[in-house]
Design a protein around this motif. Sequence first.
Motif, PDB file in Angstrom:
ATOM      1  N   ASP A 250       0.934  -1.197  -0.056  1.00 43.10           N
ATOM      2  CA  ASP A 250       0.045   0.074  -0.141  1.00 43.10           C
ATOM      3  C   ASP A 250       0.990   1.161   0.180  1.00 43.10           C
ATOM      4  O   ASP A 250       1.625   1.368   0.878  1.00 43.10           O
ATOM      5  CB  ASP A 250      -0.899   0.073   1.033  1.00 43.10           C
ATOM      6  N   ALA A 251       0.602   2.207  -1.063  1.00 39.65           N
ATOM      7  CA  ALA A 251       1.372   3.544  -0.997  1.00 39.65           C
ATOM      8  C   ALA A 251       1.395   4.222   0.192  1.00 39.65           C
ATOM      9  O   ALA A 251       2.280   5.051   0.637  1.00 39.65           O
ATOM     10  CB  ALA A 251       0.862   4.246  -2.173  1.00 39.65           C
ATOM     11  N   TYR A 252       0.416   3.938   1.151  1.00 37.24           N
ATOM     12  CA  TYR A 252      -0.015   4.965   2.123  1.00 37.24           C
ATOM     13  C   TYR A 252       0.472   4.183   3.362  1.00 37.24           C
ATOM     14  O   TYR A 252       0.612   4.605   4.747  1.00 37.24           O
ATOM     15  CB  TYR A 252      -1.215   5.169   2.388  1.00 37.24           C
ATOM     16  N   SER A 253       0.923   2.853   3.408  1.00 32.85           N
ATOM     17  CA  SER A 253       1.510   2.209   4.530  1.00 32.85           C
ATOM     18  C   SER A 253       2.961   2.007   4.261  1.00 32.85           C
ATOM     19  O   SER A 253       3.519   1.516   3.447  1.00 32.85           O
ATOM     20  CB  SER A 253       0.846   0.646   4.530  1.00 32.85           C
ATOM     21  N   ARG A 254       3.899   2.153   5.445  1.00 26.42           N
ATOM     22  CA  ARG A 254       5.227   2.035   5.336  1.00 26.42           C
ATOM     23  C   ARG A 254       5.630   1.516   6.994  1.00 26.42           C
ATOM     24  O   ARG A 254       5.429   2.104   7.696  1.00 26.42           O
ATOM     25  CB  ARG A 254       5.916   3.160   5.079  1.00 26.42           C
ATOM     26  N   PRO A 255       6.132   0.252   7.095  1.00 28.22           N
ATOM     27  CA  PRO A 255       6.529  -0.109   8.278  1.00 28.22           C
ATOM     28  C   PRO A 255       7.925   0.709   8.569  1.00 28.22           C
ATOM     29  O   PRO A 255       8.769   0.598   7.692  1.00 28.22           O
ATOM     30  CB  PRO A 255       6.949  -1.594   8.099  1.00 28.22           C
ATOM     31  N   VAL A 256       8.074   1.270   9.831  1.00 28.21           N
ATOM     32  CA  VAL A 256       9.009   1.978   9.976  1.00 28.21           C
ATOM     33  C   VAL A 256      10.094   1.253  10.874  1.00 28.21           C
ATOM     34  O   VAL A 256      11.206   1.332  10.627  1.00 28.21           O
ATOM     35  CB  VAL A 256       8.610   3.409  11.113  1.00 28.21           C
ATOM     36  N   THR A 257       9.639   0.310  11.657  1.00 30.71           N
ATOM     37  CA  THR A 257      10.467  -0.739  12.224  1.00 30.71           C
ATOM     38  C   THR A 257      10.113  -2.155  12.118  1.00 30.71           C
ATOM     39  O   THR A 257       8.899  -2.353  11.641  1.00 30.71           O
ATOM     40  CB  THR A 257      10.846  -0.330  13.611  1.00 30.71           C
ATOM     41  N   GLY A 258      10.688  -2.860  12.356  1.00 30.89           N
ATOM     42  CA  GLY A 258      10.545  -4.299  12.139  1.00 30.89           C
ATOM     43  C   GLY A 258       9.503  -4.598  13.289  1.00 30.89           C
ATOM     44  O   GLY A 258       8.963  -5.725  13.202  1.00 30.89           O
TER      45      GLY A 258
ATOM     46  N   GLY B  56       1.979  -4.868  23.759  1.00 29.36           N
ATOM     47  CA  GLY B  56       2.642  -5.197  24.730  1.00 29.36           C
ATOM     48  C   GLY B  56       3.813  -4.469  25.206  1.00 29.36           C
ATOM     49  O   GLY B  56       3.674  -3.398  25.128  1.00 29.36           O
ATOM     50  N   ASP B  57       4.876  -5.148  25.721  1.00 28.94           N
ATOM     51  CA  ASP B  57       5.942  -4.326  26.145  1.00 28.94           C
ATOM     52  C   ASP B  57       7.006  -3.802  24.876  1.00 28.94           C
ATOM     53  O   ASP B  57       7.076  -4.274  23.948  1.00 28.94           O
ATOM     54  CB  ASP B  57       6.937  -5.099  26.684  1.00 28.94           C
ATOM     55  N   LEU B  58       7.093  -2.655  25.191  1.00 32.23           N
ATOM     56  CA  LEU B  58       8.161  -1.946  24.166  1.00 32.23           C
ATOM     57  C   LEU B  58       9.756  -1.895  24.809  1.00 32.23           C
ATOM     58  O   LEU B  58      10.079  -1.112  25.803  1.00 32.23           O
ATOM     59  CB  LEU B  58       7.901  -0.346  24.115  1.00 32.23           C
ATOM     60  N   HIS B  59      10.642  -2.712  24.393  1.00 31.27           N
ATOM     61  CA  HIS B  59      11.955  -2.745  24.725  1.00 31.27           C
ATOM     62  C   HIS B  59      12.694  -1.576  24.345  1.00 31.27           C
ATOM     63  O   HIS B  59      12.458  -0.903  23.592  1.00 31.27           O
ATOM     64  CB  HIS B  59      12.643  -4.122  24.207  1.00 31.27           C
ATOM     65  N   ASP B  60      13.641  -1.117  25.372  1.00 34.89           N
ATOM     66  CA  ASP B  60      14.566  -0.123  25.157  1.00 34.89           C
ATOM     67  C   ASP B  60      14.966  -0.037  23.740  1.00 34.89           C
ATOM     68  O   ASP B  60      15.070   1.183  23.123  1.00 34.89           O
ATOM     69  CB  ASP B  60      15.652  -0.480  25.831  1.00 34.89           C
ATOM     70  N   SER B  61      15.576  -0.999  22.912  1.00 33.94           N
ATOM     71  CA  SER B  61      16.302  -0.895  21.773  1.00 33.94           C
ATOM     72  C   SER B  61      15.105  -0.403  20.675  1.00 33.94           C
ATOM     73  O   SER B  61      15.296   0.227  19.706  1.00 33.94           O
ATOM     74  CB  SER B  61      17.061  -2.020  21.332  1.00 33.94           C
ATOM     75  N   THR B  62      14.014  -1.233  21.069  1.00 35.58           N
ATOM     76  CA  THR B  62      12.936  -0.931  20.017  1.00 35.58           C
ATOM     77  C   THR B  62      12.571   0.473  20.083  1.00 35.58           C
ATOM     78  O   THR B  62      12.087   1.083  19.008  1.00 35.58           O
ATOM     79  CB  THR B  62      11.824  -1.879  20.200  1.00 35.58           C
ATOM     80  N   ALA B  63      12.102   0.909  21.310  1.00 34.92           N
ATOM     81  CA  ALA B  63      11.653   2.420  21.529  1.00 34.92           C
ATOM     82  C   ALA B  63      12.612   3.462  20.812  1.00 34.92           C
ATOM     83  O   ALA B  63      12.253   4.475  20.355  1.00 34.92           O
ATOM     84  CB  ALA B  63      11.443   2.540  23.114  1.00 34.92           C
ATOM     85  N   GLN B  64      13.979   3.172  20.825  1.00 32.48           N
ATOM     86  CA  GLN B  64      14.995   4.301  20.536  1.00 32.48           C
ATOM     87  C   GLN B  64      15.043   4.180  19.053  1.00 32.48           C
ATOM     88  O   GLN B  64      14.917   5.247  18.471  1.00 32.48           O
ATOM     89  CB  GLN B  64      16.256   3.864  21.049  1.00 32.48           C
ATOM     90  N   GLN B  65      14.656   3.037  18.529  1.00 37.20           N
ATOM     91  CA  GLN B  65      14.758   2.863  16.965  1.00 37.20           C
ATOM     92  C   GLN B  65      13.423   3.519  16.774  1.00 37.20           C
ATOM     93  O   GLN B  65      13.658   4.242  15.543  1.00 37.20           O
ATOM     94  CB  GLN B  65      14.729   1.518  16.576  1.00 37.20           C
ATOM     95  N   LEU B  66      12.207   3.489  17.259  1.00 32.50           N
ATOM     96  CA  LEU B  66      11.015   3.907  16.918  1.00 32.50           C
ATOM     97  C   LEU B  66      11.164   5.525  16.874  1.00 32.50           C
ATOM     98  O   LEU B  66      10.610   5.998  15.830  1.00 32.50           O
ATOM     99  CB  LEU B  66       9.945   3.543  17.795  1.00 32.50           C
ATOM    100  N   GLN B  67      11.806   6.097  18.002  1.00 30.66           N
ATOM    101  CA  GLN B  67      12.068   7.531  18.058  1.00 30.66           C
ATOM    102  C   GLN B  67      12.698   8.046  16.977  1.00 30.66           C
ATOM    103  O   GLN B  67      12.191   8.981  16.215  1.00 30.66           O
ATOM    104  CB  GLN B  67      12.684   7.891  19.298  1.00 30.66           C
ATOM    105  N   GLN B  68      13.869   7.338  16.676  1.00 31.94           N
ATOM    106  CA  GLN B  68      14.533   7.788  15.707  1.00 31.94           C
ATOM    107  C   GLN B  68      13.865   7.828  14.208  1.00 31.94           C
ATOM    108  O   GLN B  68      13.854   8.692  13.488  1.00 31.94           O
ATOM    109  CB  GLN B  68      15.850   6.948  15.488  1.00 31.94           C
ATOM    110  N   ASP B  69      13.213   6.679  13.866  1.00 29.53           N
ATOM    111  CA  ASP B  69      12.650   6.324  12.513  1.00 29.53           C
ATOM    112  C   ASP B  69      11.337   7.222  12.472  1.00 29.53           C
ATOM    113  O   ASP B  69      10.934   7.865  11.342  1.00 29.53           O
ATOM    114  CB  ASP B  69      12.217   5.265  12.364  1.00 29.53           C
ATOM    115  N   LEU B  70      10.595   7.696  13.553  1.00 26.13           N
ATOM    116  CA  LEU B  70       9.445   8.591  13.539  1.00 26.13           C
ATOM    117  C   LEU B  70      10.009   9.990  13.178  1.00 26.13           C
ATOM    118  O   LEU B  70       9.441  10.704  12.183  1.00 26.13           O
ATOM    119  CB  LEU B  70       8.605   8.599  14.996  1.00 26.13           C
ATOM    120  N   ALA B  71      11.039  10.530  14.085  1.00 25.83           N
ATOM    121  CA  ALA B  71      11.432  11.889  13.536  1.00 25.83           C
ATOM    122  C   ALA B  71      12.058  11.992  11.917  1.00 25.83           C
ATOM    123  O   ALA B  71      11.611  12.826  11.475  1.00 25.83           O
ATOM    124  CB  ALA B  71      12.838  11.979  14.506  1.00 25.83           C
ATOM    125  N   GLU B  72      12.809  10.835  11.650  1.00 30.04           N
ATOM    126  CA  GLU B  72      13.234  11.000  10.218  1.00 30.04           C
ATOM    127  C   GLU B  72      11.929  10.896   9.484  1.00 30.04           C
ATOM    128  O   GLU B  72      11.914  11.588   8.303  1.00 30.04           O
ATOM    129  CB  GLU B  72      14.223   9.648   9.900  1.00 30.04           C
TER     130      GLU B  72
END
Length: 139
Positions: free
Chosen positions: A3-11, A28-44
Amino acid sequence: MSDAYSRPVTGHVPVLRLGDVLLVTLQGDLHDSTAQQLQQDLAETISRTGVRGVLIDISGVEIVDSFLGRVLAEIAAQAKLLAARTVVAGMRPAVAITLAELGLTLPGLSTALSTEAGMELLTQQTPAYRPDGPRQESP
């Protein structure tokens, strides 16, 4: 996703682009490394696409501790610096009670009872783009 409007930002954390809004669904739980990657990916992604809102659905989260509260506040702060608003949707009563007991105020975040209400909040109150000038708040 195709989908052109869907994009997985992290795995690990599904993120969909719906027009001018990124929809993040936490389960569920958001692990430290996943949270940091999510923050970075969202900002980008906000910077690259110019979306005006981030909607974080936490209805699948059983417990919000101080770490997750801090992550949500940091995502909101980064989004605000990039001219996007952040709304958290689907907070369970027990989660709200826990956040209040921890003294976490989550500055920069708006809340909505459902994803639909959060989307409506973001689409009605996002800055309007003017081709001849900067973004301005809509009335």
